[in-house]
Enzyme design. Structure first.
Site, PDB file in Angstrom:
ATOM      1  N   GLU A  81      -7.186 -11.650 -12.875  1.00 39.33           N
ATOM      2  CA  GLU A  81      -7.698 -10.329 -12.529  1.00 39.33           C
ATOM      3  C   GLU A  81      -7.841  -9.314 -13.077  1.00 39.33           C
ATOM      4  O   GLU A  81      -9.098  -9.016 -13.429  1.00 39.33           O
ATOM      5  CB  GLU A  81      -7.312  -9.987 -10.944  1.00 39.33           C
ATOM      6  CG  GLU A  81      -8.456  -8.996 -10.415  1.00 39.33           C
ATOM      7  CD  GLU A  81      -8.395  -7.632 -11.377  1.00 39.33           C
ATOM      8  OE1 GLU A  81      -9.200  -5.930 -10.714  1.00 39.33           O
ATOM      9  OE2 GLU A  81      -7.257  -7.250 -12.412  1.00 39.33           O
ATOM     10  N   CYS A 113      -6.813 -12.074  -6.811  1.00 39.12           N
ATOM     11  CA  CYS A 113      -5.335 -12.530  -6.578  1.00 39.12           C
ATOM     12  C   CYS A 113      -5.660 -14.533  -6.421  1.00 39.12           C
ATOM     13  O   CYS A 113      -4.673 -14.950  -6.353  1.00 39.12           O
ATOM     14  CB  CYS A 113      -4.533 -12.099  -5.695  1.00 39.12           C
ATOM     15  SG  CYS A 113      -4.416 -10.686  -6.133  1.00 39.12           S
ATOM     16  N   HIS A 235       1.345 -14.623  -0.865  1.00 37.15           N
ATOM     17  CA  HIS A 235       0.900 -12.832  -1.757  1.00 37.15           C
ATOM     18  C   HIS A 235       2.270 -12.343  -1.646  1.00 37.15           C
ATOM     19  O   HIS A 235       1.721 -11.709  -0.979  1.00 37.15           O
ATOM     20  CB  HIS A 235      -0.632 -13.556  -2.063  1.00 37.15           C
ATOM     21  CG  HIS A 235      -1.109 -12.221  -2.503  1.00 37.15           C
ATOM     22  ND1 HIS A 235      -0.768 -12.054  -3.956  1.00 37.15           N
ATOM     23  CD2 HIS A 235      -1.987 -11.295  -2.165  1.00 37.15           C
ATOM     24  CE1 HIS A 235      -1.634 -11.132  -4.234  1.00 37.15           C
ATOM     25  NE2 HIS A 235      -2.198 -10.346  -3.195  1.00 37.15           N
TER      26      HIS A 235
HETATM   27  P1  HMG Z   1      -0.181   4.369   1.427  1.00 37.88           P
HETATM   28  O1  HMG Z   1      -0.927   5.766   1.829  1.00 37.88           O
HETATM   29  O2  HMG Z   1       0.549   5.501   0.210  1.00 37.88           O
HETATM   30  O3  HMG Z   1       1.749   4.381   2.072  1.00 37.88           O
HETATM   31  O4  HMG Z   1      -0.655   2.967   0.763  1.00 37.88           O
HETATM   32  P2  HMG Z   1       1.869   4.657   3.675  1.00 37.88           P
HETATM   33  O5  HMG Z   1       1.907   6.334   3.558  1.00 37.88           O
HETATM   34  O6  HMG Z   1       1.158   3.645   4.666  1.00 37.88           O
HETATM   35  O7  HMG Z   1       2.927   4.394   3.507  1.00 37.88           O
HETATM   36  C1  HMG Z   1       3.280   2.833   3.444  1.00 37.88           C
HETATM   37  C2  HMG Z   1       4.718   2.443   3.931  1.00 37.88           C
HETATM   38  O8  HMG Z   1       5.802   3.543   3.325  1.00 37.88           O
HETATM   39  C3  HMG Z   1       4.509   2.748   5.376  1.00 37.88           C
HETATM   40  O9  HMG Z   1       5.732   1.243   6.450  1.00 37.88           O
HETATM   41  C4  HMG Z   1       4.814   4.152   5.844  1.00 37.88           C
HETATM   42  O10 HMG Z   1       5.706   4.154   7.478  1.00 37.88           O
HETATM   43  C5  HMG Z   1       6.411   3.362   4.882  1.00 37.88           C
HETATM   44  P3  HMG Z   1       3.673   1.103   7.767  1.00 37.88           P
HETATM   45  O11 HMG Z   1       3.988   1.421   8.557  1.00 37.88           O
HETATM   46  O12 HMG Z   1       2.856   0.545   6.776  1.00 37.88           O
HETATM   47  O13 HMG Z   1       4.780  -0.663   7.751  1.00 37.88           O
HETATM   48  N1  HMG Z   1       7.220   5.199   4.607  1.00 37.88           N
HETATM   49  C6  HMG Z   1       8.115   5.414   4.534  1.00 37.88           C
HETATM   50  N2  HMG Z   1       9.539   4.516   5.317  1.00 37.88           N
HETATM   51  C7  HMG Z   1      10.577   4.634   4.340  1.00 37.88           C
HETATM   52  N3  HMG Z   1      11.162   6.345   4.269  1.00 37.88           N
HETATM   53  C8  HMG Z   1       9.898   7.132   3.674  1.00 37.88           C
HETATM   54  C9  HMG Z   1       9.107   6.690   4.222  1.00 37.88           C
HETATM   55  N4  HMG Z   1       7.039   6.616   4.072  1.00 37.88           N
HETATM   56  C10 HMG Z   1       6.599   6.254   4.298  1.00 37.88           C
HETATM   57  N5  HMG Z   1       9.897   8.169   3.610  1.00 37.88           N
HETATM   58  C11 HMG Z   1      -1.276   1.085  -0.035  1.00 37.88           C
HETATM   59  C12 HMG Z   1      -0.437   2.262   1.009  1.00 37.88           C
HETATM   60  C13 HMG Z   1      -0.504  -0.343   0.766  1.00 37.88           C
HETATM   61  C14 HMG Z   1      -2.440   1.282   0.763  1.00 37.88           C
HETATM   62  C15 HMG Z   1      -0.639   1.530  -1.019  1.00 37.88           C
HETATM   63  O14 HMG Z   1       0.357   1.057  -2.211  1.00 37.88           O
HETATM   64  C16 HMG Z   1      -2.316   0.825  -1.715  1.00 37.88           C
HETATM   65  O15 HMG Z   1      -3.510   1.153  -1.687  1.00 37.88           O
HETATM   66  N6  HMG Z   1      -1.949  -0.872  -2.382  1.00 37.88           N
HETATM   67  C17 HMG Z   1      -3.311  -0.926  -3.395  1.00 37.88           C
HETATM   68  C18 HMG Z   1      -3.536  -2.423  -2.667  1.00 37.88           C
HETATM   69  C19 HMG Z   1      -2.802  -3.684  -1.351  1.00 37.88           C
HETATM   70  O16 HMG Z   1      -1.824  -3.556  -2.478  1.00 37.88           O
HETATM   71  N7  HMG Z   1      -3.036  -3.819  -0.651  1.00 37.88           N
HETATM   72  C20 HMG Z   1      -2.586  -5.206   0.081  1.00 37.88           C
HETATM   73  C21 HMG Z   1      -3.278  -6.079   0.657  1.00 37.88           C
HETATM   74  S1  HMG Z   1      -4.895  -6.343  -0.861  1.00 37.88           S
HETATM   75  C22 HMG Z   1      -4.354  -8.255  -1.567  1.00 37.88           C
HETATM   76  O17 HMG Z   1      -3.225  -8.260  -1.683  1.00 37.88           O
HETATM   77  C23 HMG Z   1      -5.262  -8.270  -3.034  1.00 37.88           C
HETATM   78  C24 HMG Z   1      -4.218  -7.781  -4.089  1.00 37.88           C
HETATM   79  O18 HMG Z   1      -3.179  -8.058  -4.170  1.00 37.88           O
HETATM   80  C25 HMG Z   1      -5.622  -7.797  -5.278  1.00 37.88           C
HETATM   81  C26 HMG Z   1      -5.689  -8.867  -5.706  1.00 37.88           C
HETATM   82  O19 HMG Z   1      -6.395  -9.385  -4.741  1.00 37.88           O
HETATM   83  O20 HMG Z   1      -6.365  -9.349  -6.626  1.00 37.88           O
HETATM   84  C27 HMG Z   1      -4.346  -5.972  -3.925  1.00 37.88           C
END
Ligand code: HMG
Length: 383
Positions: A81, A113, A235
């Site tokens: 990518e 990916c 993945h």
């Molecule tokens: P965010 O909005 O900062 O996080 O972004 P959040 O508020 O959703 O919290 C994440 C998790 O932490 C949640 O868990 C919270 O509850 C938990 P969930 O409810 O989802 O199970 N949390 C805690 N846990 C324990 N103790 C605490 C605490 N506080 C919160 N104190 C997001 C998260 C993944 C959206 C962000 O990191 C992001 O945008 N990442 C990039 C995109 C991504 O990885 N997407 C994945 C699917 S797409 C994909 O796989 C393709 C990719 O690899 C690219 C490609 O294809 O080339 C990305």
């Protein structure tokens, strides 16, 4: 020969530097458990200024070829990518560094990916046509999001090199797979941007849609049934994503799925971070290295690339990864930690192609990106 084709051997490489996500959490004023438990990530690899997808990919391939030799290789496919040129493929650079013969076709593949899996499938097609040939597949990526963005703790970097061959020692890929494509703007990287743009929540639902769509296609085409699959390698953009995905698949099937393999397959990715095209194959390696009871059984491989394409492969495990767990652990432990201030400084560094520049000598890997000379990227062995 049985007609079986698949992955004969697999090797992983990563960067010189590593960032502890507890340090990043402290710097961002976030509870460290959000990254450790909420995302399932501990550390992320980060490239030195003289490292990129080419140096990592060639390093993984060099280690692989030292075991397997290069006999029969007439194709090198480089999936990424995070491409470093709009025209010349990363495969051509890697071909030069590896000293492969001229009688090799070299090409780069892209679909976020997913491209590593496209390369694997194309490689299987080439070997099916001529079982004497072997194909070198490299999947290598540096995952970069903007500083202070939600994606920041899900950065990372790694490369996987795989030798695809007839009668493979490691993994025999089944002929039937399930595929799924949907045009969705969940994650992309414009040509003039060094960081990905992402709609995080949409990306997670697009991932799950692709998994369920690929699963249904696999079943409709007479692929392996749920009770024939001992574990699925996913993945892992962050390791918790695999947990979420498997829960959704279990609900879709109306049956419980064993969660133990999710822990096993996460061991390397928790410490590397997202490696885009390489991530699934890093998870696969961790699964095979961590669970010898899978030998002789069938595993699933779920590949997802934003934008979006998903594919669910199944494969028969022929052997466990002899000695790789120790090699990977040594590699992870050898990385040099970066403080957050230095990480932020390096994150901002880029080498414009219209100005010649030499990179500092940092990497301890076998190859380095030496800089821009005459507007072109220059790579060299570390000597
Ligand atoms: P965010 O909005 O900062 O996080 O972004 P959040 O508020 O959703 O919290 C994440 C998790 O932490 C949640 O868990 C919270 O509850 C938990 P969930 O409810 O989802 O199970 N949390 C805690 N846990 C324990 N103790 C605490 C605490 N506080 C919160 N104190 C997001 C998260 C993944 C959206 C962000 O990191 C992001 O945008 N990442 C990039 C995109 C991504 O990885 N997407 C994945 C699917 S797409 C994909 O796989 C393709 C990719 O690899 C690219 C490609 O294809 O080339 C990305």
């Amino acid at each position: 020969m049985s007609g079986a084709i698949g992955i004969h051997d697999l090797e992983i490489a990563t960067t010189h530097h590593v960032i502890d996500l507890a340090d990043l959490a402290a710097a961002r004023g976030v509870d460290a458990d959000k990254f450790r438990i909420g995302l399932g990530q501990d550390r992320m690899s980060f490239p030195a200024p003289d490292e990129d997808i080419v140096t990592m990919g060639a390093a993984a391939a060099k280690a692989l070829l030292e075991r397997t030799g290069a006999d029969g290789i007439r194709t090198l496919m480089f999936a990424t990518e995070s491409g470093i040129d709009q025209s010349k493929s990363a495969a051509a650079f890697a071909h030069g560094l590896l000293g492969l013969p001229a009688q090799v076709r070299a090409v780069e593949l892209k679909q976020a990916c997913y491209a590593g899996t496209a390369a694997l499938q194309a490689a299987i097609g080439i070997v099916a046509r001529n079982p004497q040939e072997r194909v070198l597949v490299i999947a290598s990526d540096v995952a970069r999001y903007a500083l202070h963005s939600p994606g920041e703790p899900t950065q990372g970097a790694a490369a996987v090199a795989m030798l695809v061959a007839a009668d493979p020692a490691l993994l025999e890929i089944d002929p039937v797979s399930g595929v799924f494509t949907a045009d969705v703007d969940d994650f992309w990287r414009p040509n003039d941007s060094s960081v990905a743009l992402v709609d995080g929540k949409l990306s997670m639902s697009a991932y799950v849609d692709a998994l369920l769509g690929a699963w249904d296609d696999l079943q409709a085409r007479g692929g392996a049934r749920p009770d024939e699959i001992a574990a699925i390698a996913y993945h892992q953009p962050f390791t918790k994503m695999a947990v979420k995905a498997q829960r959704r698949l279990a609900a879709h099937l109306g049956t419980a799925l064993d969660d133990e393999p999710l822990t096993t397959m996460s061991v390397y990715n928790r410490g590397l971070g997202n490696s885009y095209t390489a991530s699934l194959y890093v998870a696969l390696a961790a699964l095979l290295d961590g669970d010898a009871s899978l030998v002789g059984r069938r595993v699933g491989l779920f590949s997802y690339g934003s934008g979006s394409v998903g594919e669910l492969l199944t494969a028969l495990v022929r052997s466990a990864g002899a000695g790789r767990a120790e090699r990977v652990q040594r590699m992870l432990d050898a990385r040099v930690g970066l403080g957050i201030a230095e990480y932020e400084r390096l994150h901002a560094v880029s080498y414009p192609s219209d100005t010649d520049a030499e990179t500092p000598r940092v990497t301890a890997g076998p190859f380095r990106f030496a800089g821009i000379r005459g507007g072109a990227r220059v790579y060299e062995p570390v000597g």
